[in-house]
Design a protein around this motif. Structure first.
Motif, PDB file in Angstrom:
ATOM      1  N   VAL A  57       0.871  -1.170   0.000  1.00  0.00           N
ATOM      2  CA  VAL A  57       0.000   0.000   0.000  1.00  0.00           C
ATOM      3  C   VAL A  57       0.907   1.219   0.000  1.00  0.00           C
ATOM      4  O   VAL A  57       1.897   1.248   0.741  1.00  0.00           O
ATOM      5  CB  VAL A  57      -0.926   0.024   1.238  1.00  0.00           C
ATOM      6  CG1 VAL A  57      -1.707   1.334   1.292  1.00  0.00           C
ATOM      7  CG2 VAL A  57      -1.880  -1.162   1.220  1.00  0.00           C
ATOM      8  N   TYR A  58       0.571   2.224  -0.824  1.00  0.00           N
ATOM      9  CA  TYR A  58       1.410   3.420  -0.941  1.00  0.00           C
ATOM     10  C   TYR A  58       0.608   4.687  -0.673  1.00  0.00           C
ATOM     11  O   TYR A  58      -0.573   4.774  -1.007  1.00  0.00           O
ATOM     12  CB  TYR A  58       2.010   3.526  -2.346  1.00  0.00           C
ATOM     13  CG  TYR A  58       2.952   2.413  -2.707  1.00  0.00           C
ATOM     14  CD1 TYR A  58       2.512   1.323  -3.453  1.00  0.00           C
ATOM     15  CD2 TYR A  58       4.275   2.439  -2.302  1.00  0.00           C
ATOM     16  CE1 TYR A  58       3.376   0.285  -3.787  1.00  0.00           C
ATOM     17  CE2 TYR A  58       5.153   1.417  -2.637  1.00  0.00           C
ATOM     18  CZ  TYR A  58       4.689   0.344  -3.374  1.00  0.00           C
ATOM     19  OH  TYR A  58       5.554  -0.677  -3.703  1.00  0.00           O
ATOM     20  N   ALA A  59       1.280   5.688  -0.144  1.00  0.00           N
ATOM     21  CA  ALA A  59       0.708   7.019  -0.096  1.00  0.00           C
ATOM     22  C   ALA A  59       0.634   7.551  -1.527  1.00  0.00           C
ATOM     23  O   ALA A  59       1.493   7.247  -2.364  1.00  0.00           O
ATOM     24  CB  ALA A  59       1.573   7.939   0.755  1.00  0.00           C
ATOM     25  N   ASP A  60      -0.382   8.346  -1.807  1.00  0.00           N
ATOM     26  CA  ASP A  60      -0.554   8.877  -3.161  1.00  0.00           C
ATOM     27  C   ASP A  60       0.671   9.658  -3.623  1.00  0.00           C
ATOM     28  O   ASP A  60       1.015   9.634  -4.808  1.00  0.00           O
ATOM     29  CB  ASP A  60      -1.781   9.777  -3.217  1.00  0.00           C
ATOM     30  CG  ASP A  60      -3.083   8.999  -3.137  1.00  0.00           C
ATOM     31  OD1 ASP A  60      -4.123   9.612  -2.844  1.00  0.00           O
ATOM     32  OD2 ASP A  60      -3.062   7.763  -3.355  1.00  0.00           O
ATOM     33  N   SER A  61       1.324  10.324  -2.709  1.00  0.00           N
ATOM     34  CA  SER A  61       2.448  11.194  -3.060  1.00  0.00           C
ATOM     35  C   SER A  61       3.679  10.435  -3.552  1.00  0.00           C
ATOM     36  O   SER A  61       4.564  11.031  -4.169  1.00  0.00           O
ATOM     37  CB  SER A  61       2.836  12.062  -1.860  1.00  0.00           C
ATOM     38  OG  SER A  61       3.207  11.248  -0.764  1.00  0.00           O
ATOM     39  N   VAL A  62       3.731   9.127  -3.306  1.00  0.00           N
ATOM     40  CA  VAL A  62       4.916   8.357  -3.701  1.00  0.00           C
ATOM     41  C   VAL A  62       4.607   7.274  -4.732  1.00  0.00           C
ATOM     42  O   VAL A  62       5.535   6.599  -5.208  1.00  0.00           O
ATOM     43  CB  VAL A  62       5.616   7.730  -2.483  1.00  0.00           C
ATOM     44  CG1 VAL A  62       5.925   8.799  -1.430  1.00  0.00           C
ATOM     45  CG2 VAL A  62       4.802   6.603  -1.881  1.00  0.00           C
ATOM     46  N   LYS A  63       3.342   7.095  -5.066  1.00  0.00           N
ATOM     47  CA  LYS A  63       2.971   6.064  -6.040  1.00  0.00           C
ATOM     48  C   LYS A  63       3.698   6.294  -7.355  1.00  0.00           C
ATOM     49  O   LYS A  63       3.765   7.406  -7.859  1.00  0.00           O
ATOM     50  CB  LYS A  63       1.459   6.072  -6.272  1.00  0.00           C
ATOM     51  CG  LYS A  63       0.656   5.418  -5.175  1.00  0.00           C
ATOM     52  CD  LYS A  63      -0.844   5.452  -5.491  1.00  0.00           C
ATOM     53  CE  LYS A  63      -1.654   4.813  -4.380  1.00  0.00           C
ATOM     54  NZ  LYS A  63      -3.106   4.922  -4.622  1.00  0.00           N
ATOM     55  N   GLY A  64       4.244   5.204  -7.892  1.00  0.00           N
ATOM     56  CA  GLY A  64       4.964   5.281  -9.148  1.00  0.00           C
ATOM     57  C   GLY A  64       6.422   5.667  -9.001  1.00  0.00           C
ATOM     58  O   GLY A  64       7.186   5.580  -9.970  1.00  0.00           O
ATOM     59  N   ARG A  65       6.820   6.104  -7.815  1.00  0.00           N
ATOM     60  CA  ARG A  65       8.225   6.488  -7.586  1.00  0.00           C
ATOM     61  C   ARG A  65       8.901   5.588  -6.552  1.00  0.00           C
ATOM     62  O   ARG A  65      10.101   5.313  -6.662  1.00  0.00           O
ATOM     63  CB  ARG A  65       8.303   7.953  -7.114  1.00  0.00           C
ATOM     64  CG  ARG A  65       7.717   8.957  -8.094  1.00  0.00           C
ATOM     65  CD  ARG A  65       8.000  10.382  -7.644  1.00  0.00           C
ATOM     66  NE  ARG A  65       7.390  10.715  -6.364  1.00  0.00           N
ATOM     67  CZ  ARG A  65       8.059  11.125  -5.295  1.00  0.00           C
ATOM     68  NH1 ARG A  65       9.375  11.269  -5.347  1.00  0.00           N
ATOM     69  NH2 ARG A  65       7.412  11.409  -4.170  1.00  0.00           N
TER      70      ARG A  65
END
Length: 120
Positions: A57-65
């Motif tokens: 599960v990821y915070a939106d601010s780091v998704k894809g990075r």
């Protein structure tokens, strides 16, 4: 039980870092593990968590990075951080929901924190 985080440092914008966090001690089992961060002047926030089965599960601010992973045999969780931005500057903390051999319940343990600074 202890969690030892490592891998922080100074990196330029767009760069990468890999954080590691190893659990040690009299560990019976580890459930979820995760990474949190505390940016200057802000509250600690979730970055990413991963179940014992490997579901992230990821915070939106780091998704894809950012990518979280774990090696259950090594009792270690990793955070691969790519395309870092100045806003990612923070102290990064790992945690884990851990049951030790003396207990019948799980407790949340925290690592000591590692500084990540993104700056040119």
């Amino acid at each position: 039980v202890q969690l030892q985080a490592s891998g922080g440092g100074l990196v330029q914008p767009g760069g990468s870092l890999r954080l590691s966090c190893a659990a040690s001690g009299s560990i019976f089992n580890i459930n979820d593990m995760g990474w949190y961060r505390q940016r200057p002047g802000k509250q600690r926030e979730l970055v990413a968590r991963i179940t014992s089965g490997g579901s992230p599960v990821y915070a939106d601010s780091v998704k894809g990075r950012f990518t979280i992973s774990r090696d259950n045999a090594k009792k270690t969780v990793y955070l691969q951080m790519n395309n870092l931005k100045p806003d990612d500057t923070a102290v990064y903390y790992c945690n884990g929901d851990i049951r030790d051999y003396r207990s019948t319940w799980y407790e949340t343990y925290w690592g000591q924190g590692t500084q990540v600074t993104v700056s040119s």
